[in-house]
Enzyme design. Structure first.
Site, PDB file in Angstrom:
ATOM      1  N   LYS A 117      42.547  40.623  41.885  1.00  0.00           N
ATOM      2  CA  LYS A 117      41.641  39.794  42.678  1.00  0.00           C
ATOM      3  C   LYS A 117      42.366  38.510  43.004  1.00  0.00           C
ATOM      4  CE  LYS A 117      37.331  40.194  44.074  1.00  0.00           C
ATOM      5  NZ  LYS A 117      36.699  41.508  44.304  1.00  0.00           N
TER       6      LYS A 117
HETATM    7  N1  GLU Z   1      36.657  43.121  47.689  1.00  0.00           N
HETATM    8  C1  GLU Z   1      36.197  44.477  47.615  1.00  0.00           C
HETATM    9  C2  GLU Z   1      35.766  44.811  46.199  1.00  0.00           C
HETATM   10  O1  GLU Z   1      35.416  43.958  45.421  1.00  0.00           O
HETATM   11  C3  GLU Z   1      37.193  45.453  48.217  1.00  0.00           C
HETATM   12  C4  GLU Z   1      38.519  45.518  47.520  1.00  0.00           C
HETATM   13  C5  GLU Z   1      39.545  46.383  48.231  1.00  0.00           C
HETATM   14  O2  GLU Z   1      39.197  47.037  49.211  1.00  0.00           O
HETATM   15  O3  GLU Z   1      40.677  46.396  47.776  1.00  0.00           O
HETATM   16  O4  GLU Z   1      35.684  45.962  45.813  1.00  0.00           O
END
Ligand code: GLU
Length: 427
Positions: A117
């Site tokens: 993240k």
């Molecule tokens: N931000 C989204 C999540 O929390 C998508 C993450 C992604 O597609 O890598 O799952």
């Protein structure tokens, strides 16, 4: 070896309430499944975390410096994967907690990724497009050593979108000297994005709602739904559910909520939203606040806004039979236990909002193979993967008498544990 609480836990700067909550969830399932202590301890902390300062020339000519993060929680299964959020509440603990959730989410969905993240502490709504572009590009340069299609693949999250991903892709590509579309997912279709990615998280939430309704044996012809948050996830979930004959009785955004027990006309509401930039003031609906939205009389509640919305102090006001978590971390551990004991079926975040990262995976695969799929193919495969994951979680929860959140975690954690056991410890 049986699990015990780690003895000499390393001290890390990421120990904020959200991070401690993510650790507590892991501790609970580690104990339940007898996870070896050394593995448990390893998984309680991120593999690596990078904090950067990001100077940006603002439109007034002055330079403002922002703080940014990128955290890799675990990469046993493949490259680190996860979104980047722009929000004033971003801090290392939040990013580390969300990276941990990404590890479990990817493993649960059977995707060959580790969890990551990122985020920048800022108020994107107070910044011009030019300022946001300069912020994104400089942040990308600062974390570039972590990135790459085989190393770490960012995607959109709160207050970031396709345009943000295009800037990251362009900045990375210019630095390495050639175009690398697969360094991000959730990018515009014109530069290698996948059809269906924009709608994927909301669609996935809607699939989970339908699966949960049939699992719970809800008989209603038109089950009623309340949706908290009307951004990319909430609005698309509402649109999908409305199209499937569900009655969306309440929705809200940052400005407030609206309620109509007869059901809101979602296509008209979406047109109103794109004109007005808010849901409040929509005709033929009563104004409600966010707490009233959570307490709406409905079959299904979809929290699709911020984390920590359903807590010990308000959980007893909920009147729904099913909660489907579009947001990451909307329910506190105490509230989760309360809902389980009350017989409310909870579809936890790492399952309910996994449609986004699942189609991110499809986008990455399409980019690497240079073979692009139709939207129908994307949606069909997404439905299959979501359906299978829902069934696995509901079955394990029933058979082992586990809360659905713990069942989902158990499936994710056991996949990672097996991968780490097989790979062993180097050196
Ligand atoms: N931000 C989204 C999540 O929390 C998508 C993450 C992604 O597609 O890598 O799952």
């Amino acid at each position: 070896m049986v699990a015990t609480m780690p003895s000499a836990a390393p001290l890390m700067e990421c120990e904020t309430p959200l991070f401690v909550m993510a650790q507590r969830q892991l501790d609970e399932i580690a104990k339940e499944m007898g996870l070896p202590t050394q593995l448990h301890e390893r998984l309680r902390y991120p593999k690596r975390s990078l904090t950067v300062t990001v100077p940006v020339r603002m439109d007034d000519g002055l330079v403002q410096t922002f703080t940014g993060y990128r955290v890799h929680h675990d990469v046993a299964l493949g490259p680190a994967k996860g979104g980047i959020r722009f929000h004033p509440e971003v801090n290392l603990g939040e990013v580390a907690a969300l990276a941990m959730l990404m590890t479990w989410k990817c493993a649960l969905m059977g995707l060959p990724y580790g969890g990551a993240k990122g985020g920048i502490r800022c108020k994107p709504w107070k910044m011009s497009l030019g300022e946001q572009e300069r912020l994104t590009r400089r942040y990308t340069s600062e974390i570039i050593n972590l990135l790459g299609p085989d190393k770490d693949i960012p995607a959109p999250d709160m207050y970031t979108n396709e345009q943000t991903m295009a800037w990251i892709m362009d900045t990375y590509s210019i630095n390495v000297g050639h175009t690398v579309p697969s360094v991000v997912t959730g990018k515009p279709v014109a530069i290698g994005g996948s059809l269906g990615r924009h709608e994927a998280t909301g669609r996935g939430v809607a699939y989970c709602v339908r699966r949960a309704v049939s699992h719970a044996g809800l008989k209603s012809e038109a089950p009623s739904v309340a949706v908290q948050g009307f951004g990319n996830v909430g609005s698309i979930a509402a649109k999908q559910l409305h199209a499937h004959g569900y009655k969306v009785v309440a929705v809200s955004d940052v400005h407030g909520g609206i309620y109509n027990p007869q059901g809101l006309d979602i296509p008209r509401l979406l047109a109103y939203l794109s004109e007005m930039g808010r849901v409040t003031g929509f005709p033929q609906a009563t104004a409600i606040n966010n707490q009233e939205l959570l307490a709406t009389e409905c079959d299904i509640l979809v929290p699709a806004a911020l984390g920590n919305q359903i807590r010990e102090d308000n959980v007893d006001s909920l009147k729904c039979k099913i909660v489907v978590e579009g947001a990451n971390g909307p329910t506190s551990p105490e509230a989760d236990i309360y809902l389980h004991e009350k017989g409310v079926l909870v579809v936890p975040d790492i399952l309910a909002n996994a449609g986004g990262v699942t189609v991110s995976y499809f986008e990455w695969v399409q980019g690497l193979t240079q073979l692009f799929w139709s939207e129908e193919e994307v949606n069909d495969r997404l439905e299959q993967i979501m359906g299978r994951a829902c069934d696995r979680v509901f079955t394990l929860s029933k058979e082992s008498n586990l809360r659905t959140r713990m069942a989902a975690l158990r499936l994710g954690v056991s996949t990672i544990a097996e991968a780490k056991r097989l790979r062993g410890l180097y050196p």
